[in-house]
Design a protein around this motif. Structure first.
Motif, PDB file in Angstrom:
ATOM      1  N   TYR A   1      -5.414   0.184  -1.879  1.00  0.00           N
ATOM      2  CA  TYR A   1      -4.551  -0.934  -1.471  1.00  0.00           C
ATOM      3  C   TYR A   1      -4.399  -0.974   0.046  1.00  0.00           C
ATOM      4  O   TYR A   1      -4.353  -2.045   0.642  1.00  0.00           O
ATOM      5  N   SER A   2      -4.375   0.190   0.678  1.00  0.00           N
ATOM      6  CA  SER A   2      -4.218   0.250   2.136  1.00  0.00           C
ATOM      7  C   SER A   2      -5.459  -0.272   2.863  1.00  0.00           C
ATOM      8  O   SER A   2      -5.393  -0.622   4.038  1.00  0.00           O
ATOM      9  N   GLN A   3      -6.605  -0.315   2.163  1.00  0.00           N
ATOM     10  CA  GLN A   3      -7.853  -0.785   2.768  1.00  0.00           C
ATOM     11  C   GLN A   3      -8.170  -2.241   2.401  1.00  0.00           C
ATOM     12  O   GLN A   3      -9.233  -2.745   2.762  1.00  0.00           O
ATOM     13  N   LYS A   4      -7.286  -2.888   1.696  1.00  0.00           N
ATOM     14  CA  LYS A   4      -7.548  -4.259   1.237  1.00  0.00           C
ATOM     15  C   LYS A   4      -7.852  -5.193   2.393  1.00  0.00           C
ATOM     16  O   LYS A   4      -7.355  -5.024   3.512  1.00  0.00           O
ATOM     17  N   GLN A   5      -8.680  -6.199   2.117  1.00  0.00           N
ATOM     18  CA  GLN A   5      -9.011  -7.207   3.117  1.00  0.00           C
ATOM     19  C   GLN A   5      -9.179  -8.545   2.412  1.00  0.00           C
ATOM     20  O   GLN A   5      -9.300  -8.597   1.179  1.00  0.00           O
TER      21      GLN A   5
END
Length: 223
Positions: free
Chosen positions: A170-174
């Protein structure tokens, strides 16, 4: 008297210098029109109006099949232009073109292009079991149809979409990533927001918080 005249002269020269400098250095206000995207009038003829109201002045009567440029949706109205006139028409009479732009650049850029394309259909209806971006789609039908426009074939159900593409945190979502919830799926569009076919009541809409409910996983489709 001479002293007073000298002060007035100095003040005038300073004022003229500042004024002339402002004219030459102040940035010009640039008005840039939104690019817009293709669409057409369908289902029924309608009227192009100056404002978002049936009481607003009529600019032009539009027949079924009339090509328009769409600039966005606000409430129950779409802003469009046709034949040099820009105004508003009821959103249900505007078919938004489903031809997607090409995907180029980095993975982030490609995802951003997908997310921007998906937002064209905000305001369109939610239809359970539907996959039509204009006439109606459910949550997974909306996601699948968006990606199909770019040449990707995805699983049909929201649960099956949990295995589509590749998993990211989730922290790497784009933008363009699929966010899967229990019984629902949406697309991340950036700034913590999602676009999704939410419900029969709200249709396809943008929600301000991607984590508005418990998240099962995040999947990245673009390569």
């Amino acid at each position: 008297m001479k002293s007073r005249l000298k002060k007035i002269t100095i003040f005038s020269l300073v004022f003229l210098f500042i004024f002339s400098t402002t004219l030459t250095t102040a940035p010009k206000k640039e008005v840039k029109a939104a690019e817009g995207y293709s669409g057409k009038i369908f289902r029924h003829w309608t009227r192009l109006r100056t404002g978002k109201s049936k009481k607003a002045k009529v600019l032009k009567t539009l027949k079924v099949g009339t090509a328009v440029t769409v600039y966005g949706t606000s409430g129950s109205w779409r802003k469009v232009s046709v034949a040099g006139k820009t105004g508003y028409v009821p959103k249900q009479y505007v078919y938004v073109g489903t031809k997607a732009p090409s995907l180029t650049g980095s993975t982030y850029k490609k995802g951003q292009t997908v997310a921007e394309f998906a937002q064209r259909f905000v305001g369109n209806p939610y239809v359970w079991g539907g996959t039509d971006l204009n006439r109606g789609a459910d949550c997974s039908g909306f996601i699948g149809s968006i990606y199909r426009s770019f040449g990707y074939k995805l699983p049909r159900s929201s649960s099956e979409l949990r295995s589509a593409g590749r998993k990211v945190s989730y922290s790497q979502k784009q933008p363009g990533d699929i966010i899967c919830y229990n019984g629902h799926v949406a697309m991340y569009i950036g700034n913590g927001k999602i676009v999704h076919a939410s419900s029969r009541k709200t249709g396809i809409k943008i929600s301000q918080r991607a984590n508005y409910r418990s998240i099962v996983c995040v999947r990245r489709i673009v390569k």
